[in-house]
Design a protein around this motif. Structure first.
Motif, mmCIF file in Angstrom:
data_model
loop_
_atom_site.group_PDB
_atom_site.id
_atom_site.type_symbol
_atom_site.label_atom_id
_atom_site.label_comp_id
_atom_site.label_asym_id
_atom_site.label_seq_id
_atom_site.Cartn_x
_atom_site.Cartn_y
_atom_site.Cartn_z
ATOM 1 N N ARG A 12 45.046 9.498 120.842
ATOM 2 C CA ARG A 12 43.734 8.851 120.733
ATOM 3 C C ARG A 12 42.690 9.629 121.536
ATOM 4 O O ARG A 12 41.544 9.803 121.093
ATOM 5 N N MET A 15 41.902 12.945 119.811
ATOM 6 C CA MET A 15 41.093 12.681 118.626
ATOM 7 C C MET A 15 39.630 12.484 119.010
ATOM 8 O O MET A 15 38.724 13.054 118.384
ATOM 9 N N ALA A 108 37.127 5.665 113.561
ATOM 10 C CA ALA A 108 37.396 5.222 114.932
ATOM 11 C C ALA A 108 37.279 3.702 115.057
ATOM 12 O O ALA A 108 38.106 3.051 115.718
ATOM 13 N N MET A 111 40.297 2.001 113.466
ATOM 14 C CA MET A 111 41.462 2.107 114.342
ATOM 15 C C MET A 111 41.393 1.085 115.473
ATOM 16 O O MET A 111 42.407 0.479 115.847
ATOM 17 N N TRP A 119 49.786 -1.281 114.086
ATOM 18 C CA TRP A 119 49.991 0.124 114.405
ATOM 19 C C TRP A 119 51.414 0.582 114.089
ATOM 20 O O TRP A 119 51.674 1.768 113.914
ATOM 21 N N PRO A 137 46.275 8.894 114.650
ATOM 22 C CA PRO A 137 45.397 9.603 115.593
ATOM 23 C C PRO A 137 45.800 11.057 115.817
ATOM 24 O O PRO A 137 44.929 11.921 115.985
ATOM 25 N N ARG A 140 44.584 13.157 112.925
ATOM 26 C CA ARG A 140 43.144 13.405 113.034
ATOM 27 C C ARG A 140 42.847 14.373 114.176
ATOM 28 O O ARG A 140 41.974 15.248 114.040
#
Length: 214
Positions: A12, A15, A108, A111, A119, A137, A140
């Motif tokens: 995360r 990303m 974003a 998410m 998840w 994530p 990405r």
């Protein structure tokens, strides 16, 4: 060089950092800047930007899949993906910049709305791999960080965080089916090893040639 074990929190963070890096790199490019060649053969920066924007939209489909349980592939077909890139390559710079920002923000935010249970839901990548949504994530992070280098605006793999590069090296080595790194690159700078494994320009003259990746 040691192998890296990445966490969901790492992905995360990478990303977010990579998205900011990519978006900052295209800010103010204008028509001539966007129309210039990228670091990928045959692609202008417009092609690359359209690919990254389309990737955010496609990964958003996987987030929707995880949230609802409704099967939502990243792309309807390889042809649809290619058409989106070609269409983006003809867009005015301002419209392309808007798409990049909007798609990144939408992904974003989507998410952020996923629950811990969502998840864990399985989704299928464009390559046909079934993975938990927690992998999104990382998918990405790879796109925005590596393609920030491909923009050819001066960003290099040395500008990416070392922990991201370590995780990327571990990932590519596994996907290329390498048991280990060859002796020629074991003690080389991390940024150069990462570039070599990713099939990008590097300074490792003794390293075997590798084809492009991602």
């Amino acid at each position: 060089m040691t192998t890296s074990t990445r966490t969901f929190a790492d992905a995360r963070r990478w990303m977010a950092v990579g998205s900011e890096l990519f978006l900052d790199a295209v800010t103010g490019l204008g028509e001539s800047g966007f129309g210039a060649d990228s670091g990928l053969p045959g692609w202008t920066r417009k092609h690359l930007a359209a690919h990254v924007a389309g990737n955010a939209d496609a990964l958003g489909h996987l987030v929707h899949w995880a949230a609802t349980g409704v099967e939502t592939p990243m792309y309807a077909s390889p042809e649809e993906r290619a058409h989106g890139i070609e269409r983006g390559a003809t867009m005015p710079a301002a419209a392309l910049d808007s798409w990049l920002h909007r798609s990144a923000e939408t992904l974003a935010e989507a998410m952020d709305r996923l629950t811990p249970e969502q998840w864990q839901h399985p989704v299928v990548t464009a390559q046909g791999r079934t993975v938990p949504a927690t992998e999104i994530p990382w998918l990405r992070a790879r796109e925005v960080n590596v393609h920030a280098v491909d923009l050819a605006t001066g960003i290099t793999f040395a500008d990416l965080s070392s922990d991201f590069c370590e995780a990327l090296v571990t990932d590519i080595v596994a996907k290329r089916g390498m048991a280990t790194l060859p002796p020629e690159v074991v003690d080389a700078p991390l940024a150069e090893v990462t570039a070599w494994l990713a099939g990008r320009p590097h300074s490792l003259s003794a390293a075997p040639m590798l084809g492009p990746w991602i």
